[in-house]
Design an enzyme around this catalytic site. Sequence first.
Site, PDB file in Angstrom:
ATOM      1  N   HIS A 392     -57.829 -43.113 -33.950  1.00 21.66           N
ATOM      2  CA  HIS A 392     -58.173 -41.928 -34.740  1.00 21.66           C
ATOM      3  C   HIS A 392     -59.556 -41.375 -34.383  1.00 21.66           C
ATOM      4  O   HIS A 392     -59.898 -40.252 -34.782  1.00 21.66           O
ATOM      5  CB  HIS A 392     -58.119 -42.280 -36.236  1.00 21.66           C
ATOM      6  CG  HIS A 392     -57.762 -41.124 -37.113  1.00 21.66           C
ATOM      7  ND1 HIS A 392     -57.674 -39.832 -36.643  1.00 21.66           N
ATOM      8  CD2 HIS A 392     -57.460 -41.063 -38.444  1.00 21.66           C
ATOM      9  CE1 HIS A 392     -57.347 -39.026 -37.644  1.00 21.66           C
ATOM     10  NE2 HIS A 392     -57.211 -39.748 -38.743  1.00 21.66           N
ATOM     11  N   ASP A 396     -56.559 -36.745 -33.621  1.00 24.74           N
ATOM     12  CA  ASP A 396     -56.424 -36.345 -35.020  1.00 24.74           C
ATOM     13  C   ASP A 396     -54.969 -36.463 -35.469  1.00 24.74           C
ATOM     14  O   ASP A 396     -54.046 -36.505 -34.652  1.00 24.74           O
ATOM     15  CB  ASP A 396     -56.900 -34.906 -35.222  1.00 24.74           C
ATOM     16  CG  ASP A 396     -58.387 -34.747 -34.955  1.00 24.74           C
ATOM     17  OD1 ASP A 396     -59.134 -35.727 -35.170  1.00 24.74           O
ATOM     18  OD2 ASP A 396     -58.802 -33.654 -34.505  1.00 24.74           O
TER      19      ASP A 396
END
Length: 421
Positions: A392, A396
């Site tokens: 992450h 995204d």
Amino acid sequence: MATDVKVPVLGESITEATLGEWLKQPGDAVDADEPIASLETDKVALEVPAPEAGTLGEHLVAVGDTVEVGAIIAKIEAGGGKAKAAGTDPKKSTEPTDPPTKTADSADAAKERQDDPASSITLSPAVRRLVLEHGVDPSKIKGTGKDGRLTKDDVEQYVKNGAEAPLVEKGTAKGAEVPTTAPAAGGTRNEERVRMTRLRQTVAKRLKEAQDTAALLTTFNDVDMTAVMETRSKYKELFAKKHGVKLGFMGFFAKAACLALKDVPSVNAQIDGDEIVYHDYVDISVAVSAPNGLVVPVIRNAETMSFADVENTIGDFGKRAKDGTLTMADMKGGTFTISNGGVFGSLMSTPIINPPQSAVLGLHRIEQRPVVMPDGSIEARPMMYLALSYDHRLIDGREAVTFLVRIKEAIEDPTRLLIDL
């Protein structure tokens, strides 16, 4: 004159290995370039060939020991094999190497080897444990490993197919007998400690590093496999006839991944310090089952390959993984990973990325599930869950979801793979 058997060069940046198995025993005749030992590195198992023909001398390294490149692990004596080892050397005939008190023990050991069929065949420690545990004769089992050697799968399949497992009678000491009564109804509480292989140690280390370093997150979707299954059913015979390989699901997912990675390049990228490295090529690491665990050889430039090229490459990887002939070069690199847990029956999972990669696509089993169609009707459709685990820090949620949607669209409408859409 004896010739040293040395640990060969193991690959770039690999300086040591673990001796996994001796394939030849002292006194065995060996041919030049014949494998005499197996080494385990961080990624693959490598065989050590005999530098010349002769008779294998004493093992200088034990199974499980760590050895460095160039280390001497054994010696090859000139001569004709076991006959020489039996005492044809005049010097050795007057100077016994073992104390006289061991003569009786040697006779007992020879008798025990006759009673134990596993001792007459070269077996790895894991396979030998299975053979003795189930009480089967390894000479009756067809080996599928390299040079016909037995694997754990061979023994397990033999037992599964109905081979009887007779109780093995062994004395705990000379003259003593052990009753052949069955174990208590409650079972036993035995424990066994087995040293982790170097491959398993490396896998454990790298996966833990991934958890400690990356901000791992998993996003799911499902895909209707109807179109792909109909395509395979329609063309599988023609495909196999023309290309000499079966048309599998992985070819579809590899090509779909190439399209999706083009649309969402961050999934194909990696973090290097304070920089992001983007790749204009797709090197797909494919998880393949090997006797010692899963390995991930790389399909290079998958974006330029045809379905047949992908399937041929994966088939070759699978065969070489089983034979233990994958090389370090086969595993090096990779920008994205596909792992198919569905072949083992997995319904859903959260795979862990393979550093320094930033994402891994998990495939799962196909099963009939009720699906609401666009017209409101409900049909049973062959559905598969997809899982994308990703870092992450770089990817995204929007990009992860978009990537999975692209995969879903390409699989549910394979025509997109032909027109690059």
